[in-house]
Design an enzyme around this catalytic site. Structure first.
Site, mmCIF file in Angstrom:
data_model
loop_
_atom_site.group_PDB
_atom_site.id
_atom_site.type_symbol
_atom_site.label_atom_id
_atom_site.label_comp_id
_atom_site.label_asym_id
_atom_site.label_seq_id
_atom_site.Cartn_x
_atom_site.Cartn_y
_atom_site.Cartn_z
ATOM 1 N N ALA A 176 4.748 -0.840 14.341
ATOM 2 C CA ALA A 176 5.786 -1.732 14.855
ATOM 3 C C ALA A 176 5.313 -2.402 16.139
ATOM 4 C CB ALA A 176 7.060 -0.933 15.114
ATOM 5 N N GLY A 189 5.232 1.680 10.830
ATOM 6 C CA GLY A 189 5.745 0.629 9.961
ATOM 7 C C GLY A 189 4.674 0.027 9.076
ATOM 8 N N GLU A 223 4.538 2.240 6.209
ATOM 9 C CA GLU A 223 5.782 2.073 5.445
ATOM 10 C C GLU A 223 5.746 0.804 4.598
ATOM 11 O OE1 GLU A 223 9.344 4.186 7.813
ATOM 12 O OE2 GLU A 223 8.215 2.768 9.046
ATOM 13 N N GLU A 264 5.573 8.059 14.629
ATOM 14 C CA GLU A 264 6.785 7.726 15.391
ATOM 15 C C GLU A 264 7.301 8.889 16.228
ATOM 16 O OE1 GLU A 264 6.798 4.742 11.993
ATOM 17 O OE2 GLU A 264 6.210 6.827 12.296
#
Length: 688
Positions: free
Chosen positions: A66, A106, A109, A129
């Site tokens: 992210a 992310g 993901e 995270e």
């Protein structure tokens, strides 16, 4: 080639569309990147000539995670990551993620939402995270356990560790691994094969065999995991939330599990622990930036290192350099001490090899870089010489005067002193500009912190090189000015003073230790004293019973090494408060007319921590630290301050500076001028 937007290009090679993401430096999932992904998928979907899609990234990495700079800020108008993932999962054409560098958070993901994943052999992936006080908030906790099983998923989401391509392939995260220079050809071949063989549009969300198999024994699985990791995860909120998400993946349908993930993500994002851990993330990077260094300051070459002293500290320091392939000559005064020190280094490496973290060949390679000597003159060609001898100014000055005549011109002369004046040490040489402090923390081969002490005459290139070599050997280096104890030990001394006063005024050592342990420290000051050894620096010939420690040592109490200290220790080192020590404390207080009273936990915590914050303010005021966040990095990496509390200065900002000023005055401690100034103006140390 079609430019989808500023960061995304689309090319078509026959029936395969290639979406190339290029958003330096790490292709983080910023608003333009999310828009590029959404628009690129839509464009490929709309082209009837396209039968499969390859997603690849330019630069040194796949999507590395992210965009952390967006956290906590108002949302910008763009495609959400959920929108992107929905578009990918609804695609009627197989999407293949081609991964190099790192696919983290992310980024992974996104890859997990693709139908297939191919990776370069050097690629790594992970869901880190938890290290920012968060959980994977884009379906990672639901898709990952479906691919790898809940046991592996639990490990990955609670540790945040990075997984190499070979391991990820074995787990089931990647479908294929190819040589680094074959990633795009490999991805194109996979795409064409998917078209030719009509591969199904396999979605991780629909792979349920592993979570189904785990469900009958799920309660025991999660209970055992919590019990096994209780000590490691103590105090942190995010690991438990991650565990609950994996539980949801096992026990609930995918869409229901996503709701659990989202419900747990938002409070973490808004909570103080995550704010603290995100602050630490940036603070670590800021610490490497040295204010006032000329832009053209060149790093000096460090191709060989000399170390004086083969004891615990010197040996640990040596291992840091051997680990990165830098030859080390280690000097001792006596053959027995030298042989013992080299033997300890070898034993440490062999223990590591026994755990499977090194090969026997690795051990021999590192030991082959180590040379022992009894002659200081053998350091004559070293680029960097670090002394790690007894903490005595006369000894260090005498040693540096000798080094001045031995070391080659341009060599860096570093002292591992933890308290002493580096300028005074430098004055013993004719080259004070080449002298710098490099304060390692014990065990030096394990602890991440390195305080780099910038002397009044330390040359910019010498300072820059000390910081650079710290990074090379895997340390977090922080610059300190010259003052007694530098940053960390200077602040620690004020905590220790208060701890000693507290046990005389009414608290017991176990009370003080318990309060600081509950705050998040790995242990309190008295347990730490027992671990280090009460007799370190104590001299039976000169002891006059003037301190609690004097009397304990006079009574034969040495701490853990002989099972008697502030605590008594059994054969397994389980501890119980020592009645003998309690009597020594009570007698000592009575002799000095101290009326003992009940002291509550709040007072213990405030009196241990607030004077540290006060001294931190003085360190900033005196410019002994560059910035408040550097102080926090010192305490997080050298003294066990809990990372989820962000460091003493960050913690102080959220405890309330005005409250700290009031409480310091209540305890009879004069607040630092900077602390009073910030409190009065409503400002903070860290800007957080």
């Amino acid at each position: 080639m079609t430019a989808i937007n500023a960061v995304m290009d689309l090319t078509r090679d026959g029936e395969v569309a290639v979406l190339t993401l290029n958003s330096p430096p790490v292709n983080a999932l910023s608003a333009p990147v999310r828009d590029g992904l959404a628009l690129g998928i839509a464009a490929a979907e709309a082209d009837p000539a396209v039968k499969a899609i390859v997603l690849i990234c330019a630069g040194r990495t796949f999507i590395a995670g992210a965009d952390i700079t967006e956290f906590g800020k108002p949302a910008v108008k763009s495609a959400s990551l959920f929108d992107v993932q929905t578009a990918m999962e609804q695609s009627k054409k197989p999407i293949i993620a081609a991964i190099h560098g790192t696919a983290l958070g992310g980024g992974l993901e996104v890859a997990l939402t693709c139908h297939y994943r191919i990776a370069a052999a050097s690629a790594k992936c992970g869901l880190p995270e938890v290290k920012l006080g968060l959980l994977p908030g884009a379906g990672g906790t639901q898709r990952l356990p479906r691919l790898v099983g809940p046991e592996i998923a639990l490990d990955l989401v609670t540790s945040g560790r990075h997984v190499g391509a070979k391991e990820a392939l074995k787990m089931g995260v990647f479908d294929e691994v190819v040589a680094d220079d074959q990633l795009l050809p490999g991805a194109m071949a996979m795409a064409r094969k998917a078209i030719a063989e009509k591969w199904p549009l396999r979605l991780a969300r629909d792979v349920n065999d592993k979570v189904d198999a785990a469900r009958p024994n799920a309660a025991k699985l999660f209970a055992d995991f919590r019990a096994k990791n209780a000590k490691l995860l103590r105090g942190f909120e995010a690991p438990e939330a991650n565990i609950q998400c994996i539980e949801a993946a096992v026990n609930l349908p995918f869409d229901e599990g996503i709701k659990v993930e989202r419900a747990l993500f938002v409070p973490l994002m808004q909570g103080l622990q995550s704010r603290a851990q995100r602050y630490v993330f940036f603070a670590e990077r800021m610490a490497a930036k040295v204010e006032g260094l000329p832009a053209d300051a060149q790093l000096l070459p460090v191709k060989s290192v000399g170390i004086i002293g083969a004891g615990t500290m010197g040996g640990g320091i040596a291992m840091n350099f051997l680990n990165v392939g830098i030859p080390v000559t280690i000097v001792e005064m006596k053959e027995e001490a030298l042989s013992r020190g080299i033997g300890v280094i070898r034993k440490n490496y062999e223990n590591t090899a026994a755990k499977g973290k090194l090969t026997a060949a690795d051990v021999e390679t590192r030991m082959g870089l180590l040379k022992g000597s009894l002659d200081l003159a053998d350091l004559g060609q070293a680029d960097l010489i670090i002394e790690a001898v007894f903490e005595n100014m006369d000894i260090k000055k005498e040693l540096f005067a000798k080094l001045d005549g031995v070391a080659k011109p341009g060599a860096i002369l570093a002292s591992n002193t933890s308290y002493l004046n580096v300028d005074e040490i430098a004055a013993a040489t004719k080259r004070p500009g080449s002298v710098v402090g490099m304060h390692f923390f014990s065990p030096a081969n394990v602890m991440r912190l390195l305080e780099v002490v910038n002397g009044a005459k330390t040359e910019p290139a010498v300072l820059a090189t000390a910081m650079g070599i710290g990074k090379k050997i895997g340390k977090i280096a922080v610059v300190s000015g010259v003052c007694h104890g530098f940053i960390g030990n200077r602040m620690l001394s004020f905590r220790q003073q208060q701890a000693q006063k507290l046990i005389l005024e009414g608290a017991l050592p176990s009370d003080v230790d318990r309060v600081l342990y509950d705050f998040g420290f790995p242990m309190g000051p008295f347990q730490m004293s027992d671990l280090a050894g009460l007799d370190i620096g104590w001299n039976a010939a000169t002891s006059k019973g003037e301190t609690i420690r004097d009397r304990m040592c006079e009574a034969g109490m040495r701490g853990q090494k002989n099972g008697k200290g502030f605590y008594n220790y059994d054969a397994e080192r389980n501890r119980t408060p020592s009645p003998e020590t309690e009597k020594i404390i009570l007698d000592y207080a009575a002799e000095r007319g101290i009326n003992r009273r009940s002291i509550d936990d709040d007072e213990i915590l405030e009196r241990c921590l607030l004077p540290m914050v006060n001294e931190g303010a003085k360190i900033l005021e005196e410019k002994m630290a560059q910035r408040a966040s550097d102080i926090d990095i010192v305490w997080l990496n050298g003294y066990g301050w809990p990372v989820y509390r962000g460091g003493p200065m960050f913690w102080a900002d959220h405890y309330g500076l005005a409250k700290i000023v009031e409480r310091l005055k209540h305890y009879g401690i004069t607040p630092a001028p900077l602390l009073e100034k910030l409190a009065a103006s409503g400002q903070t140390f860290t800007g957080q």
